[in-house]
Design a protein around this motif. Structure first.
Motif, short mmCIF file in Angstrom:
data_model
loop_
_atom_site.label_atom_id
_atom_site.label_comp_id
_atom_site.label_asym_id
_atom_site.label_seq_id
_atom_site.Cartn_x
_atom_site.Cartn_y
_atom_site.Cartn_z
N MET A 24 0.88 -1.25 0.00
CA MET A 24 0.10 -0.03 -0.10
C MET A 24 0.73 1.35 0.15
SD MET A 24 -2.99 -0.73 -0.28
CE MET A 24 -4.03 0.67 0.03
N LYS A 25 2.03 1.22 0.67
CA LYS A 25 2.90 2.37 0.81
C LYS A 25 3.86 2.33 -0.43
CE LYS A 25 2.89 2.58 5.62
NZ LYS A 25 3.71 2.52 7.04
N ASN A 26 4.22 1.41 -1.07
CA ASN A 26 5.57 1.49 -1.90
C ASN A 26 5.45 0.94 -3.39
OD1 ASN A 26 7.69 2.15 0.10
ND2 ASN A 26 6.53 0.38 0.91
N VAL A 27 4.09 0.17 -3.59
CA VAL A 27 4.02 -0.47 -4.97
C VAL A 27 3.26 0.60 -5.71
CG1 VAL A 27 2.79 -2.22 -6.38
CG2 VAL A 27 4.50 -2.62 -4.15
N ARG A 28 3.65 1.06 -6.85
CA ARG A 28 3.02 1.90 -7.54
C ARG A 28 2.65 1.19 -9.29
NH1 ARG A 28 4.24 6.10 -11.68
NH2 ARG A 28 6.44 5.53 -11.59
N PHE A 29 1.36 1.24 -9.40
CA PHE A 29 0.82 0.87 -10.90
C PHE A 29 1.04 1.66 -11.93
CE2 PHE A 29 -1.07 -2.28 -7.51
CZ PHE A 29 -1.02 -3.30 -8.31
N THR A 30 1.68 1.35 -13.11
CA THR A 30 1.73 2.00 -14.02
C THR A 30 0.92 1.97 -15.34
OG1 THR A 30 3.72 0.79 -14.73
CG2 THR A 30 4.34 2.70 -13.34
N GLY A 31 0.05 1.00 -15.12
CA GLY A 31 -0.80 0.98 -16.24
C GLY A 31 -1.62 -0.33 -15.60
N PRO A 32 -2.67 -0.83 -16.59
CA PRO A 32 -3.64 -1.90 -16.18
C PRO A 32 -2.61 -3.22 -15.94
CG PRO A 32 -4.37 -0.89 -18.28
CD PRO A 32 -3.01 -0.29 -17.88
N GLN A 33 -1.71 -3.57 -16.65
CA GLN A 33 -0.69 -4.72 -16.46
C GLN A 33 0.57 -4.40 -16.35
OE1 GLN A 33 -1.60 -7.11 -19.99
NE2 GLN A 33 -3.70 -7.60 -19.33
N SER A 34 0.68 -3.41 -15.81
CA SER A 34 2.32 -2.95 -15.51
C SER A 34 2.41 -2.38 -14.06
CB SER A 34 2.92 -2.10 -16.49
OG SER A 34 2.08 -0.95 -16.41
N ILE A 35 3.75 -2.58 -13.65
CA ILE A 35 3.81 -1.94 -12.18
C ILE A 35 5.32 -1.31 -12.23
CG2 ILE A 35 4.81 -4.26 -11.32
CD1 ILE A 35 3.43 -3.91 -8.87
N ASP A 36 5.46 -0.30 -11.45
CA ASP A 36 7.07 0.05 -11.26
C ASP A 36 7.95 -0.95 -10.37
OD1 ASP A 36 9.27 1.63 -10.65
OD2 ASP A 36 8.17 3.34 -10.12
N PRO A 37 8.91 -1.28 -10.98
CA PRO A 37 9.78 -2.34 -10.12
C PRO A 37 10.54 -1.72 -9.14
CG PRO A 37 10.66 -1.93 -12.57
CD PRO A 37 9.34 -1.08 -12.38
N ALA A 38 10.52 -0.63 -8.96
CA ALA A 38 11.41 0.23 -8.02
C ALA A 38 11.32 -0.40 -6.61
CB ALA A 38 11.08 1.58 -8.04
#
Length: 221
Positions: free
Chosen positions: A161-175
């Motif tokens: 909830m604090k650190n994961v950022r979705f960048t699209g419907p099927q993608s996620i920021d791997p940071a």
């Protein structure tokens, strides 16, 4: 003085004793027959419950393979290994948030236990095997499930909830993979899950063994 017919008295006494003995025997036979019928009924129901448990454990172990794969990939990604496509990373990240628990069928066993007549199962060793399965092995699965659920609830979900950022419907920021906190969380999760999976396999073997013992005892096959 009237002569006592001892032979007649003895014969009457013998008839009374014989009648009482037959009555006791018939009552005992009736009770034993009733106990055997109850034993058979409980054990047949238990066989049905255990077969359902075996099928459930088989399914859960297959699900565990998928979850284990996701945990391995994420833990390796956290130390710099390739993680594949963004969509695969997102799928794995979401997948590990839920571990389906094992919910055994306990109706027959709990009914027998509540009746206070566990000794209806005449075979002492079989009775011990059944109690061991339900009270030790099945309880162990619940403890593993609770431990993993707590790990996800207390660490995985709050971190997401604090650190994961979705960048699209099927993608996620791997940071988020580069965080020491995530690395600790995912490796702890991975090895706890391995322990659970191994225990599930032992439970499956035990359940299958107890079912086969009951079947053999009842001569159902």
């Amino acid at each position: 003085m009237k002569k006592i017919n001892w032979l007649d008295h003895f014969a009457n006494l013998l008839v009374v004793i014989l009648g009482i003995s037959i009555a006791f025997y018939l009552e005992s036979y009736k009770e034993e027959s009733n106990n055997q019928r109850q034993e058979k009924k409980y054990l047949e129901s238990m066989v049905t419950d255990l077969q359902t448990d075996i099928e459930a454990l088989d399914t859960l172990l297959k699900v565990n393979e998928e979850l284990s794969g996701a945990l391995v990939n994420l833990s390796l990604a956290s130390v710099g290994r390739p993680y594949g496509s963004d969509s695969a990373l997102m799928y794995q990240t979401l997948k590990i948030q839920y571990n389906p628990p094992f919910t055994p069928q306990r109706t027959a066993y709990e009914s027998l236990k509540a009746s206070g007549k566990m000794d209806l199962i005449r075979d002492y060793e079989l009775r011990n095997q059944i109690v061991d399965l339900y009270e030790q092995y099945y309880r162990g699965t619940s403890e593993y499930d609770d431990a993993l659920d707590q790990h996800v609830r207390d660490f995985v979900k709050p971190y997401y909830m604090k650190n994961v950022r979705f960048t699209g419907p099927q993608s996620i920021d791997p940071a988020f993979l580069n965080s020491d906190e995530f690395r600790n969380i995912i490796f702890a999760y991975r090895y706890l899950f391995i322990a659970k999976d191994e225990f599930y396999k032992n439970v499956l073997n035990k359940t299958d063994s107890v079912r086969n013992e009951i079947v053999g005892y009842l001569d159902l096959e």
